[in-house]
Design a protein around this motif. Structure first.
Motif, PDB file in Angstrom:
ATOM      1  N   ALA A   1      31.029 -64.281  48.828  1.00 54.67           N
ATOM      2  CA  ALA A   1      30.250 -64.740  49.982  1.00 54.67           C
ATOM      3  C   ALA A   1      30.226 -66.266  50.032  1.00 54.67           C
ATOM      4  CB  ALA A   1      28.827 -64.181  49.922  1.00 54.67           C
ATOM      5  N   LYS A   2      30.039 -66.891  48.872  1.00 51.74           N
ATOM      6  CA  LYS A   2      30.024 -68.362  48.813  1.00 51.74           C
ATOM      7  C   LYS A   2      31.390 -68.934  49.215  1.00 51.74           C
ATOM      8  CE  LYS A   2      26.469 -69.168  45.335  1.00 51.74           C
ATOM      9  NZ  LYS A   2      26.238 -68.443  44.088  1.00 51.74           N
ATOM     10  N   ILE A   3      32.440 -68.271  48.758  1.00 52.54           N
ATOM     11  CA  ILE A   3      33.797 -68.728  49.073  1.00 52.54           C
ATOM     12  C   ILE A   3      34.062 -68.589  50.573  1.00 52.54           C
ATOM     13  CG2 ILE A   3      36.260 -68.290  48.689  1.00 52.54           C
ATOM     14  CD1 ILE A   3      35.294 -67.222  45.812  1.00 52.54           C
ATOM     15  N   LYS A   4      33.645 -67.466  51.152  1.00 51.34           N
ATOM     16  CA  LYS A   4      33.815 -67.263  52.598  1.00 51.34           C
ATOM     17  C   LYS A   4      33.086 -68.354  53.385  1.00 51.34           C
ATOM     18  CE  LYS A   4      33.523 -63.082  54.387  1.00 51.34           C
ATOM     19  NZ  LYS A   4      33.065 -61.699  54.621  1.00 51.34           N
ATOM     20  N   GLU A   5      31.844 -68.635  52.982  1.00 45.63           N
ATOM     21  CA  GLU A   5      31.071 -69.697  53.653  1.00 45.63           C
ATOM     22  C   GLU A   5      31.797 -71.034  53.566  1.00 45.63           C
ATOM     23  OE1 GLU A   5      27.146 -69.817  51.894  1.00 45.63           O
ATOM     24  OE2 GLU A   5      26.803 -67.703  52.409  1.00 45.63           O
ATOM     25  N   LYS A   6      32.301 -71.330  52.371  1.00 45.30           N
ATOM     26  CA  LYS A   6      33.008 -72.598  52.167  1.00 45.30           C
ATOM     27  C   LYS A   6      34.235 -72.676  53.079  1.00 45.30           C
ATOM     28  CE  LYS A   6      34.865 -75.682  48.667  1.00 45.30           C
ATOM     29  NZ  LYS A   6      34.079 -76.843  49.076  1.00 45.30           N
ATOM     30  N   ILE A   7      34.994 -71.599  53.144  1.00 43.56           N
ATOM     31  CA  ILE A   7      36.184 -71.569  54.006  1.00 43.56           C
ATOM     32  C   ILE A   7      35.775 -71.750  55.470  1.00 43.56           C
ATOM     33  CG2 ILE A   7      38.035 -70.102  54.918  1.00 43.56           C
ATOM     34  CD1 ILE A   7      38.307 -68.925  52.046  1.00 43.56           C
ATOM     35  N   GLN A   8      34.733 -71.065  55.899  1.00 43.22           N
ATOM     36  CA  GLN A   8      34.292 -71.179  57.287  1.00 43.22           C
ATOM     37  C   GLN A   8      33.813 -72.586  57.627  1.00 43.22           C
ATOM     38  OE1 GLN A   8      31.528 -67.914  57.408  1.00 43.22           O
ATOM     39  NE2 GLN A   8      33.190 -66.420  57.439  1.00 43.22           N
TER      40      GLN A   8
ATOM     41  N   LEU B   1      38.749 -65.999  40.629  1.00 39.95           N
ATOM     42  CA  LEU B   1      38.378 -66.180  42.029  1.00 39.95           C
ATOM     43  C   LEU B   1      39.251 -65.312  42.932  1.00 39.95           C
ATOM     44  CD1 LEU B   1      37.660 -69.408  43.984  1.00 39.95           C
ATOM     45  CD2 LEU B   1      39.409 -67.881  44.792  1.00 39.95           C
ATOM     46  N   MET B   2      40.562 -65.364  42.736  1.00 39.96           N
ATOM     47  CA  MET B   2      41.474 -64.625  43.623  1.00 39.96           C
ATOM     48  C   MET B   2      41.284 -63.115  43.465  1.00 39.96           C
ATOM     49  SD  MET B   2      44.908 -66.963  43.765  1.00 39.96           S
ATOM     50  CE  MET B   2      45.118 -67.391  42.060  1.00 39.96           C
ATOM     51  N   HIS B   3      41.097 -62.666  42.225  1.00 35.57           N
ATOM     52  CA  HIS B   3      40.903 -61.248  41.961  1.00 35.57           C
ATOM     53  C   HIS B   3      39.605 -60.756  42.622  1.00 35.57           C
ATOM     54  CE1 HIS B   3      40.902 -57.437  39.868  1.00 35.57           C
ATOM     55  NE2 HIS B   3      39.658 -57.679  39.512  1.00 35.57           N
ATOM     56  N   LEU B   4      38.527 -61.481  42.371  1.00 40.41           N
ATOM     57  CA  LEU B   4      37.209 -61.148  42.903  1.00 40.41           C
ATOM     58  C   LEU B   4      37.222 -61.144  44.436  1.00 40.41           C
ATOM     59  CD1 LEU B   4      34.477 -61.055  41.175  1.00 40.41           C
ATOM     60  CD2 LEU B   4      33.987 -63.219  42.316  1.00 40.41           C
ATOM     61  N   PHE B   5      37.796 -62.177  45.004  1.00 38.95           N
ATOM     62  CA  PHE B   5      37.808 -62.332  46.455  1.00 38.95           C
ATOM     63  C   PHE B   5      38.554 -61.176  47.104  1.00 38.95           C
ATOM     64  CE2 PHE B   5      38.896 -64.141  50.578  1.00 38.95           C
ATOM     65  CZ  PHE B   5      37.694 -64.739  50.929  1.00 38.95           C
ATOM     66  N   LYS B   6      39.724 -60.871  46.586  1.00 35.40           N
ATOM     67  CA  LYS B   6      40.548 -59.779  47.130  1.00 35.40           C
ATOM     68  C   LYS B   6      39.786 -58.455  47.026  1.00 35.40           C
ATOM     69  CE  LYS B   6      44.861 -57.834  47.836  1.00 35.40           C
ATOM     70  NZ  LYS B   6      44.998 -57.294  49.131  1.00 35.40           N
TER      71      LYS B   6
ATOM     72  N   GLY C   1      38.880 -57.794  50.646  1.00 27.39           N
ATOM     73  CA  GLY C   1      39.978 -56.948  51.103  1.00 27.39           C
ATOM     74  C   GLY C   1      41.190 -57.723  51.571  1.00 27.39           C
ATOM     75  N   MET C   2      41.150 -59.031  51.387  1.00 21.48           N
ATOM     76  CA  MET C   2      42.326 -59.858  51.670  1.00 21.48           C
ATOM     77  C   MET C   2      42.321 -61.007  50.686  1.00 21.48           C
ATOM     78  SD  MET C   2      41.374 -61.684  55.360  1.00 21.48           S
ATOM     79  CE  MET C   2      40.889 -60.246  56.260  1.00 21.48           C
ATOM     80  N   THR C   3      43.460 -61.658  50.545  1.00 19.37           N
ATOM     81  CA  THR C   3      43.530 -62.762  49.591  1.00 19.37           C
ATOM     82  C   THR C   3      42.822 -63.989  50.146  1.00 19.37           C
ATOM     83  OG1 THR C   3      45.575 -63.698  50.461  1.00 19.37           O
ATOM     84  CG2 THR C   3      45.807 -61.948  48.788  1.00 19.37           C
ATOM     85  N   PHE C   4      42.556 -64.931  49.274  1.00 22.06           N
ATOM     86  CA  PHE C   4      41.969 -66.216  49.665  1.00 22.06           C
ATOM     87  C   PHE C   4      42.783 -66.839  50.799  1.00 22.06           C
ATOM     88  CE2 PHE C   4      41.767 -70.817  49.400  1.00 22.06           C
ATOM     89  CZ  PHE C   4      40.411 -71.077  49.235  1.00 22.06           C
ATOM     90  N   ASN C   5      44.111 -66.900  50.613  1.00 25.05           N
ATOM     91  CA  ASN C   5      44.961 -67.539  51.626  1.00 25.05           C
ATOM     92  C   ASN C   5      45.004 -66.757  52.934  1.00 25.05           C
ATOM     93  OD1 ASN C   5      45.568 -69.792  50.111  1.00 25.05           O
ATOM     94  ND2 ASN C   5      47.392 -68.879  49.204  1.00 25.05           N
TER      95      ASN C   5
END
Length: 105
Positions: free
Chosen positions: A6-13, A36-41, A45-49
């Motif tokens: 959730a924090k990563i999504k906010e940062k990306i947005q 990070l990449m494992h957790l995020f995926k 349901g999709m990769t960081f990139n």
């Protein structure tokens, strides 16, 4: 639940126009980029990139629909340094070029 994802999504947005990488975000959050990449995926349901690209392209579509921007301006505003590369990614994601999208609002 305020998860890493959730924090990563906010940062990306918030910062999609910056040059974000899984590595730089992981470092900032004091976790490994692999974690990070494992957790995020797993959680998103999709990769960081893939997520970063989705956020950028969604914003690009909004800008195209407003009708006020040139392709290179949209590219810059959505974090792509190069308009040609932006056009390539845009077409890969949406199935048509940004120029074509501008004429089919």
């Amino acid at each position: 639940k305020n998860s890493y994802a959730a924090k990563i999504k906010e940062k990306i947005q918030r910062e999609f126009k910056d040059s974000l990488t899984a590595e730089s975000v992981a470092e900032e959050m004091h976790i490994s980029s692999y974690y990070l990449m494992h957790l995020f995926k797993e959680e998103v349901g999709m990769t960081f990139n893939q997520y970063l690209t989705k956020v950028r392209i969604d914003r690009a579509i909004e800008m195209i629909q407003s009708g006020n921007y040139k392709v290179y301006e949209i590219a810059e505003a959505t974090g792509y340094k190069d308009a040609a590369y932006f056009s390539y990614i845009f077409k890969k994601v949406t199935g048509h070029s940004p120029k074509k999208a501008m004429f089919h609002k």
